[in-house]
Design a protein around this motif. Structure first.
Motif, short mmCIF file in Angstrom:
data_model
loop_
_atom_site.label_atom_id
_atom_site.label_comp_id
_atom_site.label_asym_id
_atom_site.label_seq_id
_atom_site.Cartn_x
_atom_site.Cartn_y
_atom_site.Cartn_z
N ALA A 83 77.03 -3.59 32.51
CA ALA A 83 76.86 -4.77 31.65
C ALA A 83 76.05 -4.45 30.40
O ALA A 83 75.76 -5.33 29.61
N ILE A 84 75.67 -3.18 30.23
CA ILE A 84 74.90 -2.75 29.07
C ILE A 84 75.78 -1.87 28.20
O ILE A 84 76.35 -0.88 28.69
N PRO A 85 75.94 -2.19 26.93
CA PRO A 85 76.82 -1.41 26.06
C PRO A 85 76.49 0.08 26.07
O PRO A 85 75.35 0.48 25.82
N ALA A 120 85.41 -3.65 30.28
CA ALA A 120 84.02 -3.78 30.67
C ALA A 120 83.09 -3.51 29.49
O ALA A 120 82.05 -4.17 29.34
N ALA A 121 83.46 -2.55 28.66
CA ALA A 121 82.64 -2.25 27.49
C ALA A 121 82.59 -3.43 26.53
O ALA A 121 81.54 -3.75 25.96
N LEU A 162 61.71 -6.09 27.62
CA LEU A 162 62.90 -6.28 26.80
C LEU A 162 64.10 -6.50 27.71
O LEU A 162 64.54 -5.58 28.40
N PRO A 163 64.64 -7.73 27.77
CA PRO A 163 65.78 -7.97 28.66
C PRO A 163 67.04 -7.28 28.15
O PRO A 163 67.39 -7.41 26.98
N ARG A 164 67.70 -6.56 29.04
CA ARG A 164 68.92 -5.84 28.67
C ARG A 164 70.10 -6.18 29.58
O ARG A 164 71.23 -5.83 29.28
N GLY A 165 69.84 -6.83 30.70
CA GLY A 165 70.89 -7.13 31.66
C GLY A 165 71.54 -8.48 31.39
O GLY A 165 71.21 -9.17 30.42
N PRO A 166 72.46 -8.89 32.26
CA PRO A 166 73.16 -10.18 32.09
C PRO A 166 72.37 -11.36 32.64
O PRO A 166 72.93 -12.30 33.19
#
Length: 339
Positions: free
Chosen positions: A175-177, A250-251, A276-280
Protein backbone atom coordinates in the motif's frame (compact mmCIF):
# COMPACT_ATOMS: atom_id res chain seq x y z
CA UNK A 1 -5.93 -10.64 28.14
CA UNK A 2 -2.16 -10.12 28.45
CA UNK A 3 -1.05 -7.48 30.94
CA UNK A 4 -4.37 -5.72 30.52
CA UNK A 5 -4.44 -5.76 26.70
CA UNK A 6 -6.97 -7.77 24.71
CA UNK A 7 -4.63 -9.21 22.09
CA UNK A 8 -7.48 -11.06 20.39
CA UNK A 9 -9.44 -7.90 19.60
CA UNK A 10 -9.39 -6.93 15.91
CA UNK A 11 -10.98 -4.20 13.86
CA UNK A 12 -13.73 -6.39 12.44
CA UNK A 13 -15.31 -6.46 15.91
CA UNK A 14 -15.85 -2.70 15.67
CA UNK A 15 -18.04 -2.97 12.57
CA UNK A 16 -21.81 -3.31 12.84
CA UNK A 17 -24.93 -3.12 10.70
CA UNK A 18 -25.43 0.30 9.20
CA UNK A 19 -21.99 1.60 10.18
CA UNK A 20 -19.52 3.06 7.70
CA UNK A 21 -16.38 0.97 8.19
CA UNK A 22 -13.27 2.98 9.03
CA UNK A 23 -12.10 0.33 11.48
CA UNK A 24 -10.84 -2.41 9.12
CA UNK A 25 -7.79 -1.70 6.96
CA UNK A 26 -9.04 -3.35 3.76
CA UNK A 27 -9.03 -1.20 0.63
CA UNK A 28 -12.48 0.00 -0.37
CA UNK A 29 -14.09 -1.30 -3.54
CA UNK A 30 -12.33 -4.65 -3.51
CA UNK A 31 -11.94 -7.34 -4.68
CA UNK A 32 -11.92 -6.05 -8.27
CA UNK A 33 -14.11 -7.73 -10.87
CA UNK A 34 -11.26 -9.42 -12.72
CA UNK A 35 -10.05 -11.04 -9.48
CA UNK A 36 -13.52 -12.30 -8.66
CA UNK A 37 -13.63 -13.88 -12.12
CA UNK A 38 -10.30 -15.68 -11.57
CA UNK A 39 -11.43 -16.98 -8.19
CA UNK A 40 -14.82 -18.05 -9.53
CA UNK A 41 -13.21 -19.92 -12.44
CA UNK A 42 -11.27 -22.05 -9.95
CA UNK A 43 -14.45 -23.44 -8.39
CA UNK A 44 -14.75 -26.10 -11.06
CA UNK A 45 -11.60 -27.69 -9.60
CA UNK A 46 -12.89 -28.08 -6.05
CA UNK A 47 -13.15 -31.87 -6.32
CA UNK A 48 -9.36 -32.13 -6.51
CA UNK A 49 -6.95 -31.49 -3.66
CA UNK A 50 -5.20 -28.12 -3.98
CA UNK A 51 -1.89 -28.09 -5.87
CA UNK A 52 0.36 -25.20 -4.88
CA UNK A 53 3.11 -25.38 -7.50
CA UNK A 54 1.76 -22.72 -9.87
CA UNK A 55 0.89 -20.32 -7.05
CA UNK A 56 4.27 -20.75 -5.37
CA UNK A 57 5.99 -20.09 -8.70
CA UNK A 58 3.87 -16.98 -9.25
CA UNK A 59 4.69 -15.52 -5.84
CA UNK A 60 8.36 -16.40 -6.27
CA UNK A 61 8.39 -14.61 -9.62
CA UNK A 62 6.67 -11.60 -8.08
CA UNK A 63 9.54 -11.19 -5.61
CA UNK A 64 12.36 -12.60 -7.76
CA UNK A 65 13.20 -15.44 -5.41
CA UNK A 66 13.43 -19.20 -5.88
CA UNK A 67 10.25 -21.20 -5.14
CA UNK A 68 11.90 -22.93 -2.17
CA UNK A 69 11.91 -19.55 -0.41
CA UNK A 70 8.10 -19.24 -0.51
CA UNK A 71 5.50 -20.73 1.81
CA UNK A 72 1.82 -20.08 1.12
CA UNK A 73 -0.39 -19.70 4.18
CA UNK A 74 -4.04 -19.29 5.10
CA UNK A 75 -3.52 -15.57 5.64
CA UNK A 76 -0.80 -13.85 7.62
CA UNK A 77 -2.43 -15.08 10.84
CA UNK A 78 -1.48 -18.68 10.04
CA UNK A 79 2.10 -17.59 9.41
CA UNK A 80 2.35 -16.25 12.96
CA UNK A 81 1.01 -19.52 14.35
CA UNK A 82 3.54 -21.51 12.30
CA UNK A 83 6.38 -19.33 13.60
CA UNK A 84 5.23 -19.95 17.16
CA UNK A 85 5.12 -23.70 16.53
CA UNK A 86 8.27 -24.13 14.44
CA UNK A 87 10.77 -22.17 16.53
CA UNK A 88 11.74 -22.47 20.17
CA UNK A 89 13.05 -19.07 21.17
CA UNK A 90 14.63 -18.55 24.55
CA UNK A 91 13.91 -14.82 24.44
CA UNK A 92 11.10 -13.68 22.14
CA UNK A 93 10.56 -9.94 21.70
CA UNK A 94 7.69 -8.16 19.97
CA UNK A 95 8.05 -4.50 19.06
CA UNK A 96 4.89 -2.57 20.00
CA UNK A 97 2.54 -0.89 19.36
CA UNK A 98 1.82 -3.30 16.53
CA UNK A 99 -0.60 -5.94 15.27
CA UNK A 100 -1.28 -8.14 18.28
CA UNK A 101 -1.66 -11.51 16.54
CA UNK A 102 2.08 -12.36 16.59
CA UNK A 103 2.30 -11.98 20.36
CA UNK A 104 -0.99 -13.80 20.87
CA UNK A 105 0.27 -16.73 18.77
CA UNK A 106 3.57 -16.90 20.65
CA UNK A 107 1.82 -16.83 24.03
CA UNK A 108 -0.68 -19.50 22.95
CA UNK A 109 2.25 -21.75 22.04
CA UNK A 110 3.66 -21.34 25.52
CA UNK A 111 6.41 -18.83 24.81
CA UNK A 112 7.27 -16.02 27.20
CA UNK A 113 7.18 -12.72 25.32
CA UNK A 114 8.95 -9.48 26.15
CA UNK A 115 7.87 -6.17 24.66
CA UNK A 116 9.85 -3.27 23.29
CA UNK A 117 7.39 -0.37 23.32
CA UNK A 118 8.07 2.53 20.97
CA UNK A 119 7.12 5.96 22.25
CA UNK A 120 4.81 8.51 20.65
CA UNK A 121 7.18 11.34 21.57
CA UNK A 122 9.78 9.59 19.38
CA UNK A 123 7.29 9.32 16.54
CA UNK A 124 7.02 5.55 17.14
CA UNK A 125 10.34 5.25 15.29
CA UNK A 126 12.45 2.17 15.91
CA UNK A 127 15.81 2.47 17.61
CA UNK A 128 17.46 -0.91 16.96
CA UNK A 129 19.46 -0.52 20.17
CA UNK A 130 16.23 -0.81 22.17
CA UNK A 131 15.92 -4.50 21.23
CA UNK A 132 17.79 -6.71 23.74
CA UNK A 133 20.94 -8.20 22.25
CA UNK A 134 20.05 -11.68 23.51
CA UNK A 135 16.62 -11.75 21.84
CA UNK A 136 16.62 -14.73 19.49
CA UNK A 137 13.21 -14.03 17.94
CA UNK A 138 12.11 -10.47 17.14
CA UNK A 139 8.81 -9.45 15.53
CA UNK A 140 8.12 -6.04 14.01
CA UNK A 141 5.60 -4.67 11.54
CA UNK A 142 6.62 -2.53 8.57
CA UNK A 143 4.72 -0.35 8.00
CA UNK A 144 3.44 -0.87 11.51
CA UNK A 145 -0.21 -1.35 12.35
CA UNK A 146 -1.61 0.76 14.03
CA UNK A 147 0.98 3.58 14.03
CA UNK A 148 1.28 3.72 10.21
CA UNK A 149 5.03 4.34 10.63
CA UNK A 150 7.40 2.95 8.00
CA UNK A 151 10.71 1.87 9.49
CA UNK A 152 13.96 2.19 7.54
CA UNK A 153 15.14 -1.07 6.01
CA UNK A 154 18.67 -0.35 7.27
CA UNK A 155 17.36 -0.19 10.85
CA UNK A 156 15.67 -3.55 10.39
CA UNK A 157 18.83 -5.03 8.89
CA UNK A 158 20.63 -3.87 12.01
CA UNK A 159 18.34 -6.16 14.03
CA UNK A 160 19.53 -9.26 12.16
CA UNK A 161 21.84 -11.70 13.96
CA UNK A 162 23.21 -15.10 12.90
CA UNK A 163 21.39 -16.72 15.86
CA UNK A 164 18.17 -14.68 15.64
CA UNK A 165 14.89 -15.10 13.77
CA UNK A 166 13.79 -11.66 12.57
CA UNK A 167 10.11 -11.58 11.58
CA UNK A 168 8.99 -8.55 9.57
CA UNK A 169 5.26 -8.28 8.97
CA UNK A 170 4.84 -6.50 5.62
CA UNK A 171 1.07 -6.97 5.34
CA UNK A 172 0.64 -3.31 4.33
CA UNK A 173 3.85 -2.80 2.36
CA UNK A 174 2.17 -2.97 -1.05
CA UNK A 175 0.00 0.00 0.00
CA UNK A 176 3.10 2.24 -0.08
CA UNK A 177 4.23 3.56 -3.47
CA UNK A 178 7.37 1.75 -4.57
CA UNK A 179 7.59 -0.36 -1.39
CA UNK A 180 10.79 1.59 -0.54
CA UNK A 181 11.72 -0.13 2.74
CA UNK A 182 10.66 -3.69 1.90
CA UNK A 183 12.90 -6.62 2.77
CA UNK A 184 10.90 -9.09 0.69
CA UNK A 185 13.40 -11.22 -1.19
CA UNK A 186 16.40 -9.92 0.76
CA UNK A 187 19.12 -12.42 1.68
CA UNK A 188 19.52 -11.71 5.39
CA UNK A 189 20.29 -14.52 7.87
CA UNK A 190 17.24 -15.41 9.93
CA UNK A 191 14.90 -13.07 8.07
CA UNK A 192 11.23 -14.07 7.76
CA UNK A 193 9.00 -11.69 5.79
CA UNK A 194 5.23 -12.09 5.97
CA UNK A 195 2.91 -10.79 3.27
CA UNK A 196 -0.88 -10.73 2.94
CA UNK A 197 -3.23 -10.40 -0.01
CA UNK A 198 -6.03 -9.30 2.30
CA UNK A 199 -5.47 -5.57 2.53
CA UNK A 200 -4.93 -4.42 -1.04
CA UNK A 201 -7.19 -6.95 -2.71
CA UNK A 202 -10.05 -7.26 -0.21
CA UNK A 203 -9.66 -10.99 0.45
CA UNK A 204 -10.09 -11.23 4.22
CA UNK A 205 -12.72 -13.93 3.77
CA UNK A 206 -10.52 -16.04 1.49
CA UNK A 207 -7.50 -16.32 3.84
CA UNK A 208 -4.36 -16.16 1.74
CA UNK A 209 -0.87 -14.87 2.44
CA UNK A 210 2.69 -16.08 2.26
CA UNK A 211 6.10 -16.19 3.91
CA UNK A 212 9.40 -15.32 2.27
CA UNK A 213 12.51 -16.72 3.95
CA UNK A 214 15.60 -18.85 3.40
CA UNK A 215 14.83 -22.37 2.22
CA UNK A 216 15.84 -23.91 5.54
CA UNK A 217 13.46 -21.69 7.49
CA UNK A 218 10.67 -22.41 5.01
CA UNK A 219 11.23 -26.14 5.59
CA UNK A 220 10.92 -25.66 9.35
CA UNK A 221 7.66 -23.73 8.97
CA UNK A 222 6.22 -26.19 6.44
CA UNK A 223 6.96 -29.08 8.80
CA UNK A 224 4.37 -27.79 11.30
CA UNK A 225 1.78 -26.76 8.72
CA UNK A 226 -1.26 -28.98 8.01
CA UNK A 227 -1.61 -30.63 4.61
CA UNK A 228 -3.48 -28.58 1.97
CA UNK A 229 -3.58 -25.40 4.08
CA UNK A 230 -4.48 -23.07 1.21
CA UNK A 231 -7.69 -23.65 -0.73
CA UNK A 232 -7.96 -23.85 -4.51
CA UNK A 233 -9.72 -20.45 -4.76
CA UNK A 234 -7.02 -18.89 -2.57
CA UNK A 235 -4.31 -20.36 -4.79
CA UNK A 236 -6.05 -18.85 -7.82
CA UNK A 237 -6.00 -15.48 -6.06
CA UNK A 238 -2.28 -15.82 -5.28
CA UNK A 239 -1.55 -16.44 -8.94
CA UNK A 240 -3.77 -13.61 -10.15
CA UNK A 241 -2.41 -11.06 -7.66
CA UNK A 242 1.20 -11.80 -8.58
CA UNK A 243 1.12 -11.07 -12.30
CA UNK A 244 2.27 -7.84 -13.95
CA UNK A 245 -1.24 -6.47 -14.32
CA UNK A 246 -1.98 -6.92 -10.63
CA UNK A 247 1.34 -5.46 -9.53
CA UNK A 248 0.68 -2.39 -11.68
CA UNK A 249 -2.86 -2.04 -10.30
CA UNK A 250 -1.55 -2.32 -6.74
CA UNK A 251 1.02 0.37 -7.49
CA UNK A 252 -1.72 2.71 -8.69
CA UNK A 253 -3.84 1.86 -5.65
CA UNK A 254 -0.90 2.83 -3.43
CA UNK A 255 -0.77 6.24 -5.10
CA UNK A 256 -4.51 6.64 -4.60
CA UNK A 257 -4.16 5.74 -0.92
CA UNK A 258 -1.38 8.29 -0.51
CA UNK A 259 -3.65 11.01 -1.90
CA UNK A 260 -6.63 9.86 0.15
CA UNK A 261 -4.56 9.73 3.35
CA UNK A 262 -3.43 13.32 2.85
CA UNK A 263 -7.06 14.32 2.35
CA UNK A 264 -8.06 12.51 5.55
CA UNK A 265 -5.39 14.23 7.61
CA UNK A 266 -6.34 17.63 6.20
CA UNK A 267 -10.01 16.96 6.88
CA UNK A 268 -9.51 15.95 10.51
CA UNK A 269 -8.09 19.35 11.39
CA UNK A 270 -5.58 19.95 14.21
CA UNK A 271 -5.74 16.50 15.80
CA UNK A 272 -2.43 15.18 17.20
CA UNK A 273 -0.66 12.46 15.22
CA UNK A 274 2.73 11.02 16.07
CA UNK A 275 5.23 9.92 13.50
CA UNK A 276 4.82 10.12 9.74
CA UNK A 277 1.83 8.02 8.62
CA UNK A 278 2.60 6.02 5.48
CA UNK A 279 0.07 3.18 5.58
CA UNK A 280 -3.61 3.01 4.58
CA UNK A 281 -4.67 4.21 8.05
CA UNK A 282 -3.77 6.93 10.54
CA UNK A 283 -3.41 6.84 14.31
CA UNK A 284 -4.66 9.88 16.20
CA UNK A 285 -4.59 10.92 19.84
CA UNK A 286 -7.63 12.76 21.15
CA UNK A 287 -8.73 13.45 24.69
CA UNK A 288 -11.80 11.40 25.56
CA UNK A 289 -11.15 9.01 22.69
CA UNK A 290 -13.28 6.20 24.10
CA UNK A 291 -16.31 8.47 24.43
CA UNK A 292 -15.67 9.94 21.00
CA UNK A 293 -15.55 6.47 19.44
CA UNK A 294 -18.97 5.64 20.86
CA UNK A 295 -20.35 8.99 19.69
CA UNK A 296 -19.04 8.29 16.20
CA UNK A 297 -20.82 4.94 16.25
CA UNK A 298 -24.05 6.66 17.19
CA UNK A 299 -23.56 8.90 14.16
CA UNK A 300 -22.90 5.95 11.85
CA UNK A 301 -19.09 5.55 11.73
CA UNK A 302 -16.88 2.79 13.12
CA UNK A 303 -13.24 3.49 13.96
CA UNK A 304 -10.71 1.22 15.64
CA UNK A 305 -10.11 1.55 19.37
CA UNK A 306 -6.46 1.86 20.34
CA UNK A 307 -6.42 0.54 23.88
CA UNK A 308 -6.02 -3.11 22.85
CA UNK A 309 -2.53 -2.34 21.47
CA UNK A 310 0.30 -2.50 24.03
CA UNK A 311 1.74 0.97 24.39
CA UNK A 312 -1.52 2.78 23.65
CA UNK A 313 -4.60 3.71 25.67
CA UNK A 314 -8.26 4.68 25.24
CA UNK A 315 -7.42 8.14 23.83
CA UNK A 316 -5.91 6.58 20.69
CA UNK A 317 -8.03 5.85 17.62
CA UNK A 318 -7.04 4.27 14.29
CA UNK A 319 -8.90 5.53 11.23
CA UNK A 320 -8.78 3.72 7.88
CA UNK A 321 -8.07 5.70 4.71
CA UNK A 322 -11.10 5.81 2.44
CA UNK A 323 -12.08 7.59 -0.80
CA UNK A 324 -12.55 11.32 -0.49
CA UNK A 325 -16.35 11.29 -0.46
CA UNK A 326 -16.42 8.88 2.49
CA UNK A 327 -13.80 10.93 4.32
CA UNK A 328 -15.77 14.14 3.75
CA UNK A 329 -18.88 12.65 5.34
CA UNK A 330 -16.87 11.30 8.26
CA UNK A 331 -14.92 14.52 8.78
CA UNK A 332 -18.12 16.54 9.06
CA UNK A 333 -19.30 14.33 11.92
CA UNK A 334 -15.80 14.33 13.44
CA UNK A 335 -15.67 18.11 13.51
CA UNK A 336 -19.18 18.32 14.94
CA UNK A 337 -18.09 16.11 17.83
CA UNK A 338 -14.62 17.54 18.47
CA UNK A 339 -15.11 21.30 18.09
Amino acid sequence: MADGFDLDHHGDLEVGDGLVDLAVNVRAGTPPGWLIEEITASLTDLAAYPRQDAAVAAVAGRHDVSPDRVLLTAGAAEAFVLIARAFRPRHAVVVHPQFTEPEAALRSAGHVVDRVVLRPEDGFVLDPRAVPADADLVVIGNPTNPTSVLHHADDLRELARPDRILVVDEAFMDAIPGEPESLAGASIPGLVVIRSLTKTWGLAGLRVGYVLAAAGLIEQLAAVQPHWPVSTPALAAAIACSNERAVAEAAQAALDIERQRAHLLDSLGPVPTYGLPRGPFVLVHVEGGAVLRESLRERGFAVRRGDTFPGLGPDWLRIAVRPEDVTDAFAKVWRDLTT
